[in-house]
Design a protein around this motif. Structure first.
Motif, mmCIF file in Angstrom:
data_model
loop_
_atom_site.group_PDB
_atom_site.id
_atom_site.type_symbol
_atom_site.label_atom_id
_atom_site.label_comp_id
_atom_site.label_asym_id
_atom_site.label_seq_id
_atom_site.Cartn_x
_atom_site.Cartn_y
_atom_site.Cartn_z
ATOM 1 N N ASP A 1 12.317 4.294 7.168
ATOM 2 C CA ASP A 1 11.696 4.706 5.907
ATOM 3 C C ASP A 1 10.600 3.725 5.494
ATOM 4 O O ASP A 1 9.553 4.112 4.991
ATOM 5 C CB ASP A 1 12.743 4.789 4.786
ATOM 6 C CG ASP A 1 13.597 6.044 4.967
ATOM 7 O OD1 ASP A 1 13.311 6.867 5.892
ATOM 8 O OD2 ASP A 1 14.536 6.232 4.168
ATOM 9 N N ALA A 2 10.913 2.409 5.740
ATOM 10 C CA ALA A 2 9.938 1.375 5.335
ATOM 11 C C ALA A 2 8.622 1.540 6.096
ATOM 12 O O ALA A 2 7.537 1.414 5.516
ATOM 13 C CB ALA A 2 10.528 -0.016 5.601
ATOM 14 N N LYS B 1 6.675 4.395 4.641
ATOM 15 C CA LYS B 1 5.993 4.011 3.396
ATOM 16 C C LYS B 1 4.742 3.187 3.702
ATOM 17 O O LYS B 1 3.683 3.383 3.086
ATOM 18 C CB LYS B 1 6.932 3.176 2.522
ATOM 19 C CG LYS B 1 7.989 4.011 1.824
ATOM 20 C CD LYS B 1 8.893 3.128 0.991
ATOM 21 C CE LYS B 1 10.089 3.908 0.507
ATOM 22 N NZ LYS B 1 11.120 3.039 -0.033
ATOM 23 N N GLU B 2 4.884 2.290 4.709
ATOM 24 C CA GLU B 2 3.746 1.436 5.054
ATOM 25 C C GLU B 2 2.575 2.284 5.588
ATOM 26 O O GLU B 2 1.434 2.103 5.197
ATOM 27 C CB GLU B 2 4.200 0.420 6.107
ATOM 28 C CG GLU B 2 3.191 -0.713 6.295
ATOM 29 C CD GLU B 2 3.590 -1.648 7.448
ATOM 30 O OE1 GLU B 2 4.806 -1.841 7.635
ATOM 31 O OE2 GLU B 2 2.650 -2.108 8.123
ATOM 32 N N GLY C 1 2.097 5.336 4.970
ATOM 33 C CA GLY C 1 1.596 6.086 3.803
ATOM 34 C C GLY C 1 0.636 5.246 2.991
ATOM 35 O O GLY C 1 -0.452 5.708 2.596
ATOM 36 N N TYR C 2 1.018 4.001 2.745
ATOM 37 C CA TYR C 2 0.148 3.113 1.962
ATOM 38 C C TYR C 2 -1.196 2.901 2.671
ATOM 39 O O TYR C 2 -2.259 2.958 2.055
ATOM 40 C CB TYR C 2 0.885 1.774 1.757
ATOM 41 C CG TYR C 2 0.030 0.765 1.017
ATOM 42 C CD1 TYR C 2 -0.087 0.809 -0.388
ATOM 43 C CD2 TYR C 2 -0.683 -0.220 1.704
ATOM 44 C CE1 TYR C 2 -0.893 -0.094 -1.054
ATOM 45 C CE2 TYR C 2 -1.482 -1.129 1.041
ATOM 46 C CZ TYR C 2 -1.580 -1.061 -0.348
ATOM 47 O OH TYR C 2 -2.381 -1.947 -1.003
ATOM 48 N N GLU D 1 -3.391 5.907 2.505
ATOM 49 C CA GLU D 1 -3.960 6.098 1.164
ATOM 50 C C GLU D 1 -5.153 5.171 0.934
ATOM 51 O O GLU D 1 -6.176 5.585 0.389
ATOM 52 C CB GLU D 1 -2.897 5.852 0.101
ATOM 53 C CG GLU D 1 -3.440 6.064 -1.314
ATOM 54 C CD GLU D 1 -2.499 5.611 -2.417
ATOM 55 O OE1 GLU D 1 -1.289 5.450 -2.141
ATOM 56 O OE2 GLU D 1 -2.986 5.395 -3.539
ATOM 57 N N ARG E 1 1.478 12.217 -0.590
ATOM 58 C CA ARG E 1 2.924 12.037 -0.850
ATOM 59 C C ARG E 1 3.656 12.342 0.451
ATOM 60 O O ARG E 1 3.330 13.321 1.143
ATOM 61 C CB ARG E 1 3.351 12.992 -1.962
ATOM 62 C CG ARG E 1 4.785 12.812 -2.379
ATOM 63 C CD ARG E 1 5.024 13.470 -3.723
ATOM 64 N NE ARG E 1 5.098 14.920 -3.639
ATOM 65 C CZ ARG E 1 5.384 15.703 -4.672
ATOM 66 N NH1 ARG E 1 5.645 15.154 -5.870
ATOM 67 N NH2 ARG E 1 5.414 16.999 -4.549
ATOM 68 N N ASP F 1 11.024 12.847 3.192
ATOM 69 C CA ASP F 1 11.819 12.873 4.431
ATOM 70 C C ASP F 1 12.427 14.248 4.673
ATOM 71 O O ASP F 1 12.087 15.207 3.982
ATOM 72 C CB ASP F 1 12.887 11.765 4.385
ATOM 73 C CG ASP F 1 13.896 12.029 3.267
ATOM 74 O OD1 ASP F 1 13.838 13.161 2.672
ATOM 75 O OD2 ASP F 1 14.701 11.149 2.964
ATOM 76 N N LEU G 1 9.418 9.688 -0.231
ATOM 77 C CA LEU G 1 9.518 8.311 0.244
ATOM 78 C C LEU G 1 8.340 7.494 -0.261
ATOM 79 O O LEU G 1 8.450 6.336 -0.608
ATOM 80 C CB LEU G 1 9.503 8.299 1.784
ATOM 81 C CG LEU G 1 10.707 8.957 2.468
ATOM 82 C CD1 LEU G 1 10.506 8.971 3.978
ATOM 83 C CD2 LEU G 1 11.988 8.204 2.155
ATOM 84 N N TYR G 2 7.194 8.195 -0.280
ATOM 85 C CA TYR G 2 6.001 7.487 -0.740
ATOM 86 C C TYR G 2 5.107 8.472 -1.500
ATOM 87 O O TYR G 2 4.916 9.597 -1.067
ATOM 88 C CB TYR G 2 5.208 6.918 0.447
ATOM 89 C CG TYR G 2 3.930 6.239 0.017
ATOM 90 C CD1 TYR G 2 3.971 4.902 -0.461
ATOM 91 C CD2 TYR G 2 2.713 6.912 0.030
ATOM 92 C CE1 TYR G 2 2.802 4.306 -0.902
ATOM 93 C CE2 TYR G 2 1.556 6.308 -0.406
ATOM 94 C CZ TYR G 2 1.601 4.990 -0.873
ATOM 95 O OH TYR G 2 0.454 4.416 -1.324
ATOM 96 N N SER H 1 1.339 8.438 -3.904
ATOM 97 C CA SER H 1 0.214 7.695 -4.512
ATOM 98 C C SER H 1 0.367 7.753 -6.029
ATOM 99 O O SER H 1 0.940 8.717 -6.571
ATOM 100 C CB SER H 1 -1.118 8.336 -4.157
ATOM 101 O OG SER H 1 -1.248 8.487 -2.785
#
Ligand code: ADP
Length: 478
Positions: free
Chosen positions: A69-70, A73-74, A76-77, A80, A91, A94, A100-101, A103
């Motif tokens: 998951d981490a 998110k990374e 995703g970041y 973005e 967005r 899961d 999970l992520y 903006s």
């Protein structure tokens, strides 16, 4: 409402509807085209991000047997904030559709997330209320198959500008429509006023005529149907004016006739009553007695002659005669017989033997009246007067003329003597048993024969009364 105002109002209504609808469809078309383009871009961006995510997932070190998951998110970041898509909204969720992520600023609503299915990319347009206005976005959704995980990727692309452009487009079009309508109103007003001018001129002419001014005519200012209508109206007005004048003439003639008739009736009646009164109130000597009785007799005879003539005229006016073929000679022989014993005149007859067509008794009456008048007009001459009667066959008919060498008629009287009761010298005419009806009767009879009386005269020298009996089809010229 005035006709020109009606044209104006209807033009404004039609123009307003046409501009309004046209503007609405035009602005909406532009908006839809822009939106299609924006949706295409949003879908492209979604597939680019999907590809970027899957590529990034492949680069995760293989020591992890599963995409954590981490790491999601990374990625995703990074998606973005990295690359050209800086500031984009996305967005990630899961397998359980748990976010999970997301903006900052991404919608919290997950209803769209629930609709995303594997194998398809979907989108919706949403409105997000801001402090001052609503902001519009295209939200896309797609399923990402990365390593061993099934994830949901959503993006949001702002399209507030496209909606604002549409609002502005409507505002501009509204102002444009108002301005156009103002211009169209002014132009239409002048056109309508110009187009309806012939109608106004016609209305004015009709009013004038209704007020009794029959000589007023409408001015023709165009060559179109309105101009034609004006000409037709004026033609109708001419006919109307002519008929009204004719009617006025007839009324005047009738009034004159009644006035003359009552006058002509009064004169003999006054004499008859006066002499009758004398006879019954006093014993008169034989001479006076005879004189009075004679006055009553002659005036009575005059009344009788007058009433018979009047009857003749009235009957002639209503009579539809049947023309017959006859010898012209019959007429001249009749005149000869009538004046054979008359010592007051020397009658000279000169005529062509020929067939004529007419009502023989009426024609006898015409000739008798004319010769009788000629004799009366010649009586004052010292020597025995001569009256000539001519008959001449011509190309166009048979010509009759009665000529005398008597007193003649002043030129200004020539036209009037055919009117009923008209006498040039009243006392002289009355003394000869005249009532001014003979020539009126002749005129009526000749009208029935499609002919007219022609009078030529010189005062002191004599007169000639003539007429042409027209040749009819089928008549043989002898
Ligand atoms: P009347 O019964 O008086 O003869 P007419 O209608 O026949 O009526 O004639 C009208 C008037 O016209 C007469 O009164 C006379 O003054 C004039 N007139 C007619 N014929 C002649 C003529 N041949 N010469 C001169 N005057 C004439």
């Amino acid at each position: 409402m005035k006709f020109s105002y009606k044209i104006l109002v209807w033009t404004i209504i039609i123009m307003a509807a046409a501009f309004g609808m046209g503007g609405y469809f035009f602005v909406n078309h532009v908006f839809e085209t822009s939106m299609e383009r924006e949706v295409g871009q949003a879908m492209d961006e979604s597939s680019i991000l999907q590809f970027a995510f899957e590529t990034a997932a492949l680069n995760i070190p293989s020591k992890y047997d599963m995409l954590q998951d981490a790491a999601i998110k990374e990625i995703g970041y990074n998606l973005e904030n990295g690359g050209q898509g800086n500031g984009r909204l996305l967005r990630l969720a899961d397998e359980d559709r748990t976010v999970l992520y997301a903006s900052e600023g991404f919608v919290e609503d997950t209803a769209f997330l629930e609709q995303i299915q594997k194998g398809s990319r979907i989108y919706q347009i949403i409105a997000v209320p801001d402090e001052t206005q609503e902001r519009y976005y295209i939200q896309t959704g797609v399923v990402i198959d990365a390593l061993d995980r099934i994830l949901y990727l959503e993006t949001m692309k702002e399209v507030t500008e496209v909606f604002e452009e549409r609002t502005q487009g409507f505002a501009v079009y509204r102002s444009l429509t108002v301005a156009m309508l103002l211009v169209v109103s002014v132009v239409t007003f002048f056109i309508a006023t110009w187009l309806t001018k012939p109608i106004r001129l016609l209305t004015r002419a009709t009013k004038k005529m209704a007020e009794g001014d029959y000589s007023f005519r409408a001015e023709r200012i165009s060559n179109d149907e309105m101009g034609q209508l004006t000409s037709d109206f004026n033609r109708m007005a001419n006919a109307l004016e002519e008929n009204i004048h004719k009617l006025e003439e007839e009324v005047r003639a009738r009034e004159d006739f009644i006035a003359a008739f009552s006058h002509e009736l009064k004169t003999p009646l006054t004499a008859i009553i006066g002499y009758a009164d004398l006879l019954r109130s006093r014993r008169l000597d034989e001479d006076k007695h005879f004189l009075s009785a004679n006055y009553i007799y002659t005036e009575g005879k005059r009344l009788e002659a007058m009433s018979l003539r009047l009857l003749d005229i009235i009957v002639t006016k209503r009579w539809d005669i049947e023309l017959q073929d006859a010898d012209a000679e019959v007429l001249f022989e009749y005149i000869r017989d009538m004046f054979a014993e008359n010592p007051d005149v020397e009658l000279k007859l000169q005529y062509d033997k020929s067939q004529i067509r007419g009502e023989i008794n009426l024609l006898k009456s015409v000739l008798l009246n004319l010769v009788d008048n000629a004799v009366k007009a010649s009586r004052d001459k010292e020597e025995k007067p001569v009256v000539e009667v001519f008959g001449q066959r011509r190309e166009d008919g048979y010509f009759f003329a009665v000529k005398d060498y008597g007193v003649g008629i002043p030129p200004q009287e020539c036209k009037k003597i055919t009117e009923a009761f008209y006498m040039v010298d009243k006392s002289r005419a009355r003394s000869k048993n005249g009532a001014g009806l003979g020539l009126a009767l002749c005129t009526e009879i000749l009208k029935l024969h499609h002919s007219e009386l022609i009078i030529e005269s010189t005062p002191g020298e004599g007169s000639m009364f003539s007429f042409l009996l027209p040749a009819e089809e089928g008549e043989t010229n002898c």
